[in-house]
Structures are given as structure tokens and as C-alpha cells.
Design a protein around this motif. Structure first.
Motif, PDB file in Angstrom:
ATOM      1  N   GLN A 199     -39.652  -1.322 -21.735  1.00 33.57           N
ATOM      2  CA  GLN A 199     -40.807  -0.874 -21.285  1.00 33.57           C
ATOM      3  C   GLN A 199     -40.555  -0.714 -19.514  1.00 33.57           C
ATOM      4  N   PRO A 200     -41.237   0.394 -19.227  1.00 32.75           N
ATOM      5  CA  PRO A 200     -41.020   0.874 -17.630  1.00 32.75           C
ATOM      6  C   PRO A 200     -41.724  -0.644 -16.714  1.00 32.75           C
ATOM      7  N   GLY A 201     -41.009  -0.875 -15.743  1.00 34.52           N
ATOM      8  CA  GLY A 201     -41.311  -1.900 -14.944  1.00 34.52           C
ATOM      9  C   GLY A 201     -41.010  -3.193 -15.157  1.00 34.52           C
ATOM     10  N   SER A 202     -39.874  -3.417 -16.249  1.00 34.31           N
ATOM     11  CA  SER A 202     -39.025  -4.542 -16.626  1.00 34.31           C
ATOM     12  C   SER A 202     -38.035  -4.665 -15.691  1.00 34.31           C
ATOM     13  N   ARG A 204     -35.166  -4.579 -16.343  1.00 31.47           N
ATOM     14  CA  ARG A 204     -33.893  -3.687 -16.846  1.00 31.47           C
ATOM     15  C   ARG A 204     -33.494  -2.528 -15.620  1.00 31.47           C
ATOM     16  N   LYS A 205     -32.260  -2.379 -15.294  1.00 29.25           N
ATOM     17  CA  LYS A 205     -31.888  -1.570 -14.420  1.00 29.25           C
ATOM     18  C   LYS A 205     -31.626  -0.155 -14.955  1.00 29.25           C
ATOM     19  N   PRO A 206     -31.747   1.050 -14.210  1.00 31.28           N
ATOM     20  CA  PRO A 206     -31.399   2.159 -14.470  1.00 31.28           C
ATOM     21  C   PRO A 206     -30.100   2.486 -14.328  1.00 31.28           C
TER      22      PRO A 206
END
Ligand code: GSH
Length: 222
Positions: A199-202, A204-206
Motif C-alpha cells: 500500500q502507498p505510504g509503506s 517499499r521504495k519506488p
């Protein structure tokens, strides 16, 4: 109780991203210290925090761990993501080493010289669809289970999903000829810890933005 693991790396995927994925999949919260400049790296080196003067480095359970694979193995072992016996572990190792080979090819794409970039891209797609994905498709199809190894969730599932998503960023329909992998992707993405990480905001990197390449080079290459 031990504190949260602390990850030292630049604010991007690189070699740290799979470590982030495994921690997130295991439901472990972690902190991150981002290297912004070469001086940040030099400081860690001068402080003696990096056994081989390199990152990724993860402070975990009183250790300052380096070497990506050693860190991944530790997290996997600690959180029961590494099979039930040596043979399952061997199979998991084979599967994840292959995901890491493909993952590395994809990761290196943004820093390919412009003359060879298109050829490199074609090789990534070719290897994904003819060498790697058919193996996972067949394994899942043959045993008919939800998870790659031993009918239970392991790092092999996490690392395959990470690599599938990276490959889809290169070519959105790359799974079109792999129906079993499409189902696998949907199921693993729906595991609550992974769903949260997606989910966005985690943390995890782009994908590496090509504009960031000079910054990354300025940290790691003199
Ligand atoms: N085998 C090591 C691992 O997997 O962790 C390689 C680590 C590595 O090459 N790290 C790079 C680095 O720290 C950044 S991604 N480079 C600085 C240097 O080698 O001095």
C-alpha cells in the motif's frame, strides 16, 4: 525485548529492497537511516560499522550485519521463512538465487549506457519469460499448492512476488502467458503483511528514478 532492526542504505531499492520485503512479509517493523552523501558512507566506514566497508548494513539483534545474502538468510531463518529441512532450504535457495539474478538485471537497467540500454532491456524480458518464469509456473502447476516450497509460505514466495512486480514495471503484460503465476501473484499479494507493504505510504521504495542515478553514483563511486 530487542529493538527494531535499523537499515542503513540510500533511500531507494538497490540491494536493500529485498531485505525490506522480507522484514515486511514477516511482520517486523524496521527503522531506516538513509545515506544522503558520500560523507555519510565514509562516516559509517570510519566508525567501523561496516565489516567490508559496504552497505546494506542492518543493525539487528545486537549485530551490525552486512552482506545482503547473509542478512536475508538470517531474517528468513529467524522468521521461519526458510523451509522445514535442509532439502527444502536447498530448493528455496535455488529459487531465490534465480529471482536475485533477474532482480539484479532489472535493477541495473537504469545505469546501462544509452548505446546498450535497449539491448539490455530486451535481454531482461527474454530471460524473464524464457528462463525464469517458466520454472516457477511449472513448479506451482505441478504440485498445485499455493506456495512454491513445502506447501507453506517462505522467502521464495516473497522474493518471487517482488521480482514479478519489478518485471511488470518493465513490461506490464509480462505474465500474460503465465496464468498460474498470475494466480500466485494475486494470492501472495493478499497476505496481510504483504498487502500492507504494497500500500502507498509503506517503506517499499519506488523504481530507481534515472534522475537519482548521479546521486547514488556520488555516494558509492569516487
Ligand atoms: N556483496 C555485497 C552485498 O551483497 O551486500 C556487495 C555490497 C555492495 O556492493 N554495496 C555497495 C557499496 O557499499 C552499495 S550497493 N559500495 C561502496 C564500496 O564498495 O565502497
Amino acid at each position: 525485548m530487542a529493538g527494531k532492526p535499523k537499515l542503513y542504505y540510500f533511500n531507494g531499492r538497490g540491494r536493500m529492497e529485498t531485505i525490506r520485503w522480507l522484514l515486511a512479509a514477516a511482520g517486523i517493523e524496521f527503522e531506516e537511516q538513509f545515506l544522503e552523501t558520500r560523507e555519510d558512507l565514509l562516516k559509517l566506514q570510519q566508525d567501523g560499522a561496516l565489516l567490508f566497508q559496504q552497505v546494506p548494513m542492518v543493525e539487528i539483534d545486537g549485530m551490525k550485519m552486512v552482506q545482503t545474502r547473509a542478512i536475508l538468510n538470517y531474517i528468513s531463518g529467524k522468521h521461519n521463512l526458510y523451509g522445514k529441512d535442509l532439502k527444502e532450504r536447498a530448493l528455496i535457495d535455488m529459487y531465490v538465487e534465480a529471482t536475485m539474478d533477474l532482480n539484479e538485471m532489472i535493477m541495473l537497467h537504469p545505469i546501462q549506457p544509452s548505446e546498450t540500454k535497449a539491448k539490455h532491456f530486451a535481454t531482461v524480458i527474454e530471460k524473464a519469460t524464457t528462463r525464469y518464469f517458466p520454472v516457477y509456473e511449472k513448479a506451482l502447476k505441478d504440485h498445485g499448492q499455493d506456495f512454491l516450497v513445502g506447501n507453506r509460505f517462505s522467502r521464495a514466495d516473497v522474493q518471487l512476488l517482488e521480482t514479478i512486480l519489478m518485471a511488470e514495471e518493465c513490461k506490464p503484460d509480462i505474465l500474460s502467458k503465465f496464468p498460474v503465476l498470475q494466480g500466485f501473484k494475486a494470492k501472495i499479494s493478499n497476505i496481510p503483511t504483504i498487502k500492507k507493504f504494497l500500500q502507498p505510504g509503506s517503506q517499499r521504495k519506488p523504481p530507481l528514478d534515472e534522475k537519482l542515478v548521479p546521486k547514488v553514483k556520488s555516494i558509492f563511486y569516487t
